[in-house]
Design a protein around this motif. Structure first.
Motif, PDB file in Angstrom:
ATOM      1  N   CYS A  54      60.479  57.304  57.023  1.00 16.01           N
ATOM      2  CA  CYS A  54      60.178  56.205  56.084  1.00 16.01           C
ATOM      3  C   CYS A  54      59.902  54.798  56.714  1.00 16.01           C
ATOM      4  O   CYS A  54      59.255  54.037  55.940  1.00 16.01           O
ATOM      5  CB  CYS A  54      61.177  56.101  55.113  1.00 16.01           C
ATOM      6  N   GLY A  57      60.261  51.518  54.774  1.00 15.89           N
ATOM      7  CA  GLY A  57      60.179  51.680  53.306  1.00 15.89           C
ATOM      8  C   GLY A  57      59.323  50.797  52.391  1.00 15.89           C
ATOM      9  O   GLY A  57      59.108  50.610  51.393  1.00 15.89           O
ATOM     10  N   SER A  60      57.790  52.146  48.908  1.00 18.12           N
ATOM     11  CA  SER A  60      58.453  51.746  47.747  1.00 18.12           C
ATOM     12  C   SER A  60      57.877  50.122  47.399  1.00 18.12           C
ATOM     13  O   SER A  60      58.103  49.830  46.091  1.00 18.12           O
ATOM     14  CB  SER A  60      60.033  51.229  47.898  1.00 18.12           C
ATOM     15  N   TYR A  69      64.880  56.030  45.947  1.00 20.15           N
ATOM     16  CA  TYR A  69      64.336  56.574  47.407  1.00 20.15           C
ATOM     17  C   TYR A  69      65.268  56.869  48.337  1.00 20.15           C
ATOM     18  O   TYR A  69      66.601  56.158  48.415  1.00 20.15           O
ATOM     19  CB  TYR A  69      63.294  55.262  48.214  1.00 20.15           C
ATOM     20  N   THR A  70      64.947  57.961  49.086  1.00 20.17           N
ATOM     21  CA  THR A  70      65.991  58.220  50.084  1.00 20.17           C
ATOM     22  C   THR A  70      65.010  58.368  51.542  1.00 20.17           C
ATOM     23  O   THR A  70      63.988  58.962  51.262  1.00 20.17           O
ATOM     24  CB  THR A  70      66.799  59.776  49.824  1.00 20.17           C
ATOM     25  N   GLY A  71      65.260  57.765  52.446  1.00 20.78           N
ATOM     26  CA  GLY A  71      64.328  57.824  53.545  1.00 20.78           C
ATOM     27  C   GLY A  71      65.104  58.392  54.941  1.00 20.78           C
ATOM     28  O   GLY A  71      66.279  58.242  55.136  1.00 20.78           O
ATOM     29  N   ALA A  82      64.303  49.424  55.531  1.00 21.11           N
ATOM     30  CA  ALA A  82      64.244  50.262  54.034  1.00 21.11           C
ATOM     31  C   ALA A  82      65.548  50.068  53.247  1.00 21.11           C
ATOM     32  O   ALA A  82      65.602  50.235  52.118  1.00 21.11           O
ATOM     33  CB  ALA A  82      64.225  51.670  54.686  1.00 21.11           C
ATOM     34  N   TYR A  87      66.551  51.786  49.839  1.00 22.44           N
ATOM     35  CA  TYR A  87      66.644  53.082  50.200  1.00 22.44           C
ATOM     36  C   TYR A  87      68.142  53.408  50.316  1.00 22.44           C
ATOM     37  O   TYR A  87      68.873  52.772  51.067  1.00 22.44           O
ATOM     38  CB  TYR A  87      65.711  53.296  51.390  1.00 22.44           C
ATOM     39  N   THR A  89      69.541  55.734  53.022  1.00 21.84           N
ATOM     40  CA  THR A  89      68.878  56.253  54.497  1.00 21.84           C
ATOM     41  C   THR A  89      69.718  57.380  55.062  1.00 21.84           C
ATOM     42  O   THR A  89      71.123  57.564  54.937  1.00 21.84           O
ATOM     43  CB  THR A  89      69.051  54.931  55.308  1.00 21.84           C
TER      44      THR A  89
END
Ligand SMILES: C[S@@+](CC[C@H](N)C(=O)[O-])C[C@H]1O[C@@H](n2cnc3c(N)ncnc32)[C@H](O)[C@@H]1O
Length: 195
Positions: A54, A57, A60, A69-71, A82, A87, A89
Motif C-alpha cells: 500500500c 496509502g 485512499s 482500508y487495510t494495507g 498510510a 489505514y 496496517t
C-alpha cells in the motif's frame, strides 16, 4: 556481488518524499488514476479494501466513497503515512501477510505497483483470489531486461502472466523514469470474482 538494496531499506529512505515524487508532473504517473477510473466505472463506492504493497496509502486519497482500508507493506515508514490516512496496517512481507489472512475476508483487493518486487507472483495471485470477495485490481509492471538490470531493487517481470477471465486487461504507461524520462509500461488487470 549484487549492489541491489532491499525494498524495505529503499522505501524507508524514500517515505518522506514518496507522495511528492508520485505527484510531480515529471513522473507522469498514470497507473493510480487509471486504477481508480476502472474501479469506479464498475460502480464500487463502499466496502472493505485490502491494499497490498500500500505504500503511503495514496489510493485512499483518490477513491471516492466509504471504504475501510487495510494495507500490507514491508516499509514501516511508508506505513506510518498510510496509518495517518486511516489505514489498518500490516507490517510484513506480502507473501507472509497474505498466508495469514482468512479466505473471502475483503470485498476488494488492490495490488498496485508492488507485485514486481515479488519473485513468485503466481503464489501471491492465488492468495489474492482466495481472499477477495468481489473484485481484484492489479498492475503488472513491464520490467524489461534493462530495467531489471538498472533498478536499485531486485524486480521481476510478471507482465506476461496468464490471467484468465479478466474483465479489463490492457497496457498503459505506468510512469516515466525521473532520471531518463523513459516510459515504463504496466498491464492493468481488473477481475470480478464469481461467487
Ligand atoms: C512503488 S510502491 C507502490 C505503493 C502504492 N501501492 C502506490 O501505488 O502508491 C511499492 C510498495 O511496495 C512495498 N513492497 C515492496 N516489496 C514488498 C514486499 N515483499 N512485501 C511488502 N511490501 C513490499 C514497498 O515498501 C512500497 O511501499
Amino acid at each position: 556481488m549484487s549492489n541491489k538494496i532491499s525494498p524495505e531499506e529503499f522505501y524507508d529512505n524514500h517515505a518522506t518524499k514518496y507522495d511528492d515524487i508520485i505527484k510531480t508532473p515529471k513522473s507522469n504517473v498514470q497507473y493510480l488514476n487509471e486504477a481508480v477510473k476502472i474501479f469506479h466505472q464498475y460502480n464500487h463506492y463502499q466496502g472493505s479494501i485490502l491494499d497490498i504493497g500500500c505504500g503511503t496509502g495514496l489510493l485512499s486519497e483518490l477513491l471516492q466513497g466509504d471504504f475501510e482500508y487495510t494495507g500490507i507493506d514491508i516499509s514501516a515508514k511508508m506505513l506510518d503515512y498510510a496509518a495517518k490516512r486511516g489505514y489498518k496496517t500490516i507490517h510484513k512481507p506480502i507473501e507472509k501477510a497474505l498466508a495469514e489472512i482468512d479466505s473471502h475476508s475483503y470485498d476488494f483487493v488492490f495490488c498496485l505497483a508492488s507485485l514486481y518486487f515479488i519473485e513468485d507472483a503466481q503464489l501471491v495471485f492465488e492468495q489474492i483470489y482466495r481472499i477477495a470477495r468481489k473484485t481484484i485490481l492489479i498492475t503488472l509492471i513491464e520490467a524489461t531486461d534493462e530495467y531489471i538490470k538498472n533498478h536499485i531493487i531486485r524486480v521481476y517481470d510478471h507482465s506476461k502472466m496468464v490471467i484468465k477471465n479478466a474483465v479489463e486487461d490492457y497496457f498503459i504507461i505506468a510512469w516515466s523514469s525521473p532520471t531518463t524520462g523513459i516510459p515504463i509500461q504496466t498491464r492493468m488487470v481488473y477481475i470480478e470474482q464469481k461467487n
